[in-house]
Motif scaffolding. Structure first.
Motif, PDB file in Angstrom:
ATOM      1  N   ASN A 112       0.821  -1.223   0.000  1.00 49.99           N
ATOM      2  CA  ASN A 112       0.000   0.000   0.000  1.00 49.99           C
ATOM      3  C   ASN A 112       0.851   1.268   0.000  1.00 49.99           C
ATOM      4  OD1 ASN A 112      -2.732  -1.088   0.052  1.00 49.99           O
ATOM      5  ND2 ASN A 112      -2.216  -1.835   2.105  1.00 49.99           N
ATOM      6  N   THR A 140       2.081   7.333  10.101  1.00 44.29           N
ATOM      7  CA  THR A 140       1.078   6.548   9.376  1.00 44.29           C
ATOM      8  C   THR A 140       1.677   5.422   8.571  1.00 44.29           C
ATOM      9  OG1 THR A 140       1.192   8.138   7.553  1.00 44.29           O
ATOM     10  CG2 THR A 140      -0.536   8.466   9.189  1.00 44.29           C
ATOM     11  N   SER A 141       3.023   5.346   8.543  1.00 45.94           N
ATOM     12  CA  SER A 141       3.672   4.301   7.754  1.00 45.94           C
ATOM     13  C   SER A 141       4.709   3.575   8.603  1.00 45.94           C
ATOM     14  CB  SER A 141       4.346   4.919   6.526  1.00 45.94           C
ATOM     15  OG  SER A 141       3.419   5.539   5.703  1.00 45.94           O
ATOM     16  N   ARG A 157       2.838  -0.292   4.787  1.00 43.13           N
ATOM     17  CA  ARG A 157       3.715  -1.072   5.660  1.00 43.13           C
ATOM     18  C   ARG A 157       4.899  -1.557   4.835  1.00 43.13           C
ATOM     19  NH1 ARG A 157       1.676  -6.006   8.338  1.00 43.13           N
ATOM     20  NH2 ARG A 157       1.038  -6.622   6.232  1.00 43.13           N
ATOM     21  N   GLN A 165      -2.035   3.426   5.306  1.00 45.53           N
ATOM     22  CA  GLN A 165      -1.819   2.062   5.789  1.00 45.53           C
ATOM     23  C   GLN A 165      -0.569   1.410   5.207  1.00 45.53           C
ATOM     24  OE1 GLN A 165      -4.314   3.150   3.902  1.00 45.53           O
ATOM     25  NE2 GLN A 165      -5.171   1.596   2.545  1.00 45.53           N
TER      26      GLN A 165
END
Length: 254
Positions: A197, A247-248, A204, A202
């Motif tokens: 992603n 966020t990562s 990762r 999201q």
């Protein structure tokens, strides 16, 4: 009736801020938008005036056929409408832009390509990885592990190419990729990062090695959409602001 026009627009890897100004301008002119699955919903805010037609195409899922998408572009353009074919990433990087441009030209339809940031470049950058680095990698190879005709890349040649490998659509073929690269002479200690992603909240990523890639992916729970970056440059990842976003989260595989 005046003939319409088709724009083949790259929406980038997901983050709306990576959309180009030219793409925003073209979307603002569009009357019909044929939108792919992987396009971030926020990007559609740039074309509120347009009719949206979902033409999702994802591996392993029920997808709209390429032939039907081409017929839709032709139908709307012949109605005199400005049509945007909105694709994730870049239309010319595994986005079928070449065959669509040729098909539209054969039917007398004007077409223009608007490039987008492809996922492999953005994913690596957000992990702090330079895909080319003086003295480490003399080039980069963008390659898909999934071919429509079922053929496979020449992994043995790629193993000794001296380039960083950025592999698209490889999640279901990890064992094949690993085995073929090792058989081709790539060291098992070669650094690898698997990025899921890319650019989305999201996102990762899992760092590891070629030898341990299968176990790492299983422990990480790797799922599509994801890209693999394979090569010595991965060991030179720099932990900057872009690679440490809340966020990562970054994970290192054992």
């Amino acid at each position: 009736m005046k003939q319409g026009k088709v724009w083949l627009i790259g929406a980038g890897p997901g983050d709306p801020e990576l959309l180009t100004l030219k793409a925003v301008k073209a979307l603002g002119q569009a009357q019909v938008v044929l939108v792919d699955d992987l396009v971030a919903p926020q990007i559609l805010a740039y074309c509120p005036q347009a009719r949206m037609v979902k033409v999702g195409k994802r591996g392993g899922c029920r997808s709209t056929s390429q032939e039907f998408i081409q017929r839709l572009m032709l139908r709307y353009a012949r109605q005199g409408l400005c049509v945007a074919r909105l694709k994730g990433g870049d239309p010319c990087v595994f986005g079928r832009a070449g065959e669509e441009v040729r098909w539209l030209a054969e039917h007398g339809i004007a077409c223009e390509i608007v490039n987008g940031v492809t996922a492999g470049l953005a994913a690596a950058s957000l992990c702090g990885i330079p895909l080319t680095l003086r003295g480490v990698a003399r080039g980069v190879t963008l390659i898909t592990a999934h071919a429509e005709d079922g053929s496979t890349p020449d992994w043995s040649a790629l193993a000794t190419s001296g380039t960083t490998l950025v592999v698209y659509m490889g999640v279901t073929r990890l064992e094949e990729i690993r085995a073929c690269l090792l058989a081709g002479g790539m060291p098992g200690a070669t650094p690898v990062v698997m990025i899921e992603n890319a650019t989305l909240p999201q996102q990762r990523q899992c760092f590891g090695t070629l030898a341990g890639m299968i176990g790492d992916a299983a422990g990480f729970g790797l799922r599509s959409p994801a890209v693999l970056v394979i090569g010595d440059v991965v060991a030179h990842a720099v932990r900057g602001e872009s690679a440490e976003r809340d966020t990562s989260p970054i994970e290192r595989c054992a």
